[in-house]
Design an enzyme around this catalytic site. Structure first.
Site, PDB file in Angstrom:
ATOM      1  N   LYS A 175       0.806  -1.218   0.000  1.00 23.32           N
ATOM      2  CA  LYS A 175       0.000   0.000   0.000  1.00 23.32           C
ATOM      3  C   LYS A 175       0.842   1.273   0.000  1.00 23.32           C
ATOM      4  O   LYS A 175       0.374   2.327  -0.421  1.00 23.32           O
ATOM      5  CB  LYS A 175      -0.944   0.006   1.209  1.00 23.32           C
ATOM      6  N   LYS A 198      -4.829  -9.712  -6.757  1.00 20.10           N
ATOM      7  CA  LYS A 198      -6.015  -9.901  -5.922  1.00 20.10           C
ATOM      8  C   LYS A 198      -7.144  -8.966  -6.347  1.00 20.10           C
ATOM      9  O   LYS A 198      -6.885  -7.820  -6.725  1.00 20.10           O
ATOM     10  CB  LYS A 198      -5.592  -9.538  -4.490  1.00 20.10           C
ATOM     11  N   LYS A 227     -11.047  -3.676  -3.809  1.00 17.07           N
ATOM     12  CA  LYS A 227     -12.160  -2.715  -3.734  1.00 17.07           C
ATOM     13  C   LYS A 227     -11.812  -1.422  -4.446  1.00 17.07           C
ATOM     14  O   LYS A 227     -12.636  -0.836  -5.129  1.00 17.07           O
ATOM     15  CB  LYS A 227     -12.463  -2.384  -2.262  1.00 17.07           C
TER      16      LYS A 227
HETATM   17  P1  TYM Z   1     -10.611  -5.443   3.748  1.00 14.83           P
HETATM   18  O1  TYM Z   1     -11.591  -4.357   3.949  1.00 14.83           O
HETATM   19  O2  TYM Z   1      -9.509  -5.253   2.778  1.00 14.83           O
HETATM   20  O3  TYM Z   1     -11.350  -6.775   3.342  1.00 14.83           O
HETATM   21  C1  TYM Z   1     -12.452  -7.261   4.080  1.00 14.83           C
HETATM   22  C2  TYM Z   1     -12.424  -8.768   4.140  1.00 14.83           C
HETATM   23  O4  TYM Z   1     -12.448  -9.307   2.821  1.00 14.83           O
HETATM   24  C3  TYM Z   1     -11.325 -10.151   2.618  1.00 14.83           C
HETATM   25  N1  TYM Z   1     -10.848  -9.963   1.239  1.00 14.83           N
HETATM   26  C4  TYM Z   1     -10.782 -10.938   0.327  1.00 14.83           C
HETATM   27  N2  TYM Z   1     -11.095 -12.239   0.391  1.00 14.83           N
HETATM   28  C5  TYM Z   1     -10.935 -12.971  -0.737  1.00 14.83           C
HETATM   29  N3  TYM Z   1     -10.477 -12.461  -1.903  1.00 14.83           N
HETATM   30  C6  TYM Z   1     -10.153 -11.159  -2.002  1.00 14.83           C
HETATM   31  N4  TYM Z   1      -9.719 -10.667  -3.161  1.00 14.83           N
HETATM   32  C7  TYM Z   1     -10.301 -10.334  -0.856  1.00 14.83           C
HETATM   33  N5  TYM Z   1     -10.086  -9.017  -0.621  1.00 14.83           N
HETATM   34  C8  TYM Z   1     -10.422  -8.817   0.671  1.00 14.83           C
HETATM   35  C9  TYM Z   1     -10.291  -9.687   3.612  1.00 14.83           C
HETATM   36  O5  TYM Z   1      -9.362 -10.710   3.912  1.00 14.83           O
HETATM   37  C10 TYM Z   1     -11.158  -9.322   4.792  1.00 14.83           C
HETATM   38  O6  TYM Z   1     -11.496 -10.456   5.542  1.00 14.83           O
HETATM   39  N6  TYM Z   1      -7.637  -5.053   7.690  1.00 14.83           N
HETATM   40  C11 TYM Z   1      -8.907  -5.571   7.236  1.00 14.83           C
HETATM   41  C12 TYM Z   1     -10.100  -5.039   8.007  1.00 14.83           C
HETATM   42  C13 TYM Z   1     -10.012  -5.226   9.484  1.00 14.83           C
HETATM   43  C14 TYM Z   1     -10.144  -6.459  10.152  1.00 14.83           C
HETATM   44  C15 TYM Z   1     -10.015  -6.141  11.530  1.00 14.83           C
HETATM   45  C16 TYM Z   1     -10.386  -7.763   9.718  1.00 14.83           C
HETATM   46  C17 TYM Z   1      -9.795  -4.267  10.407  1.00 14.83           C
HETATM   47  N7  TYM Z   1      -9.789  -4.804  11.665  1.00 14.83           N
HETATM   48  C18 TYM Z   1     -10.072  -7.136  12.498  1.00 14.83           C
HETATM   49  C19 TYM Z   1     -10.456  -8.764  10.687  1.00 14.83           C
HETATM   50  C20 TYM Z   1     -10.300  -8.431  12.064  1.00 14.83           C
HETATM   51  C21 TYM Z   1      -9.092  -5.158   5.782  1.00 14.83           C
HETATM   52  O7  TYM Z   1      -8.537  -4.222   5.308  1.00 14.83           O
HETATM   53  O8  TYM Z   1     -10.021  -5.877   5.149  1.00 14.83           O
END
Ligand code: TYM
Length: 353
Positions: free
Chosen positions: A116, A197, A200
Site C-alpha cells: 500500500k 487480488k 475494492k
Molecule cells: P478489507 O476491507 O480489505 O477486506 C475485508 C475482508 O475481505 C477479505 N478480502 C478478500 N477475500 C478474498 N479475496 C479477495 N480478493 C479479498 N479481498 C479482501 C479480507 O481478507 C477481509 O477479511 N484489515 C482488514 C479489516 C479489518 C479487520 C479487523 C479484519 C480491520 N480490523 C479485524 C479482521 C479483524 C481489511 O482491510 O479488510
C-alpha cells in the site's frame, strides 16, 4: 448447550465491496452466526489511513453502504453485534497502547504495508501502524477466531504476537486469537488480471475488474464474460491457469460444491460454459442481496438503530477490557467530570451524524 465461539471481523468502507469480501469474510460470518458470538464492525478508522478515502460526505455514505451490505448479506442483528468502529473509542485507545508495545521491526515486515505504501509520496504513520489498530479491534473483545480472507493472515499472526508480548510483560490480559480462513473463497483474483487480488479500490475505478456484491446482474454477467481465461480451448481442472482457476474458485465458493463435483462439472468443457455457470451461480447468491441492500439504503433510521445497539454492547465489552489493560499498566485514573464530558460528546455526535 455448547459455548459459542467469540469472533471478531471487519471490512473497510472503501472502494466497491466485491465478491472476494463476500466469500472471504461476509458469507462465513452469516453461515456461522448460530455458532458464533459474532462482533462485526465497519472499520472506518482504518479507512483514514489512505488520504483519498477521506472525502467526508463520501466516506459517511460508504460506511452506511457497508452496514447495509452486512445486513443484506444476511447478518442478523439479533444474533451478532454490528457497529461502526469509530463509535467505540476504546479501539483508538487500545491501538495507542499496543503501538507502545509493538516493535517497529514487526510492522516493517507487513507485506500489506509494503504494497500500500509503494509508489506513494506521503505515507502517513497511520498506514504503518494500521495492524496495531487491527490488533486492538480483535483483542478488545477476547475474540477466539477471526474469520477473514487469506490476505489478513499475516495481520492476525501479528496480533497473536502482540498479545503474547503484552501478556508476558504485564500479565495475562488478552486472549490469543486464531485466524479462520476458508479454502475456495479466501483469495479471489481480479477478473481482468488474475495475477492480482480482486481489490475494492481498483474495482471502483476499473470496469470489469471485480464483481461488486451489489452490482446489477447485467454488469456481473458482462464482467464475467470479459474475464481472462487460459490459452487452451477447454478446462483442464488439474492444470488450470490462473484465470480459469479463479473462475472455478468463485464458482466453488458461492455454490459450496466439493472439489470433485466442480471437477466433474467442468472438466473438458469450454470457457463459454464455465462463464455461464459462474454467472448464474454468482447472480443466484448476489441478486437477492442487491434487492435487500437497495431497500435497506432507504431506511437510515433502521440502520442507525442496528449500529446503536451493536455499539452499545461492544462498548460494554471494550470498556471492561480497557480497564483491565489500564490496571495492568498502572494507568487506571478516572474522573467523574470526564464521564460527564464523554456523555456530552456522545450527545453532540448523535446530533451531527
Ligand atoms: P478489507 O476491507 O480489505 O477486506 C475485508 C475482508 O475481505 C477479505 N478480502 C478478500 N477475500 C478474498 N479475496 C479477495 N480478493 C479479498 N479481498 C479482501 C479480507 O481478507 C477481509 O477479511 N484489515 C482488514 C479489516 C479489518 C479487520 C479487523 C479484519 C480491520 N480490523 C479485524 C479482521 C479483524 C481489511 O482491510 O479488510
Amino acid at each position: 448447550m455448547t459455548k459459542k465461539i467469540r469472533v471478531f471481523s471487519g471490512i473497510q468502507p472503501t472502494g466497491k465491496l466485491h465478491v472476494g469480501n463476500y466469500t472471504g469474510a461476509l458469507s462465513t460470518w452469516v453461515a456461522q452466526q448460530d455458532n458464533f458470538e459474532g462482533i462485526y464492525c465497519v472499520v472506518d478508522l482504518h479507512a483514514l489511513t489512505i488520504p483519498e478515502n477521506v472525502v467526508p460526505a463520501k466516506l459517511n455514505e460508504k460506511v452506511w453502504k457497508a452496514v447495509s451490505i452486512y445486513l443484506a448479506a444476511g447478518l442478523d442483528p439479533k444474533k451478532s453485534d454490528i457497529f461502526i468502529q469509530s463509535m467505540v473509542p476504546e479501539h483508538s485507545e487500545l491501538a495507542w497502547i499496543l503501538n507502545c508495545v509493538t516493535p517497529m521491526g514487526w510492522l516493517n515486515r507487513m507485506t500489506q504495508f509494503k504494497a500500500k505504501s509503494a509508489n506513494r509520496e506521503n505515507v502517513g504513520t497511520g498506514l504503518f501502524t494500521y495492524p496495531t489498530l487491527m490488533a486492538a479491534d480483535i483483542l478488545l473483545y477476547d475474540a477466539e477466531k477471526v474469520p477473514a480472507g487469506d490476505d489478513q493472515k499475516q495481520h492476525i499472526e501479528l496480533t497473536r504476537d502482540i498479545a503474547e508480548r503484552f501478556n508476558t510483560m504485564f500479565g495475562k490480559v488478552f486472549t490469543i486469537p486464531e485466524p479462520m480462513i476458508g479454502k475456495a473463497g479466501a483469495r479471489i483474483m481480479g477478473l481482468d488480471d488474475p495475477s492480482k487480488k480482486m481489490s475494492k479500490s481498483v474495482g471502483e475505478v476499473t470496469l470489469y475488474h471485480s464483481i461488486g456484491i451489489v452490482d446489477e446482474p447485467d454488469l456481473i454477467a458482462k464482467s464475467i464474460k470479459k474475464a481472462k481465461t487460459d490459452l487452451g480451448p477447454v478446462v483442464v481442472y488439474d492444470a488450470a491457469g490462473e484465470g480459469v482457476r479463479n473462475l472455478l474458485n468463485i464458482y466453488q465458493a458461492v455454490t459450496k460444491e466439493t472439489d470433485d463435483q466442480v471437477k466433474e462439472k467442468f472438466e473438458g468443457k469450454g470457457y463459454g460454459f464455465l462463464k455461464k455457470e459462474v454467472t448464474e451461480a454468482v447472480c443466484e447468491v448476489l441478486a437477492p442481496v442487491r434487492q435487500r441492500y437497495l431497500a435497506l439504503m432507504e431506511d437510515r433510521a433502521y440502520l442507525k438503530s442496528v449500529v446503536n445497539k451493536g455499539a452499545e454492547h461492544a462498548h460494554l465489552l471494550a470498556s471492561k477490557k480497557v480497564s483491565q489493560v489500564r490496571d495492568a499498566l498502572g494507568i487506571s485514573f478516572s474522573s467523574p467530570n470526564l464521564e460527564k464530558a464523554f456523555f456530552l460528546r456522545k450527545e453532540l455526535l448523535s446530533k451531527t451524524r
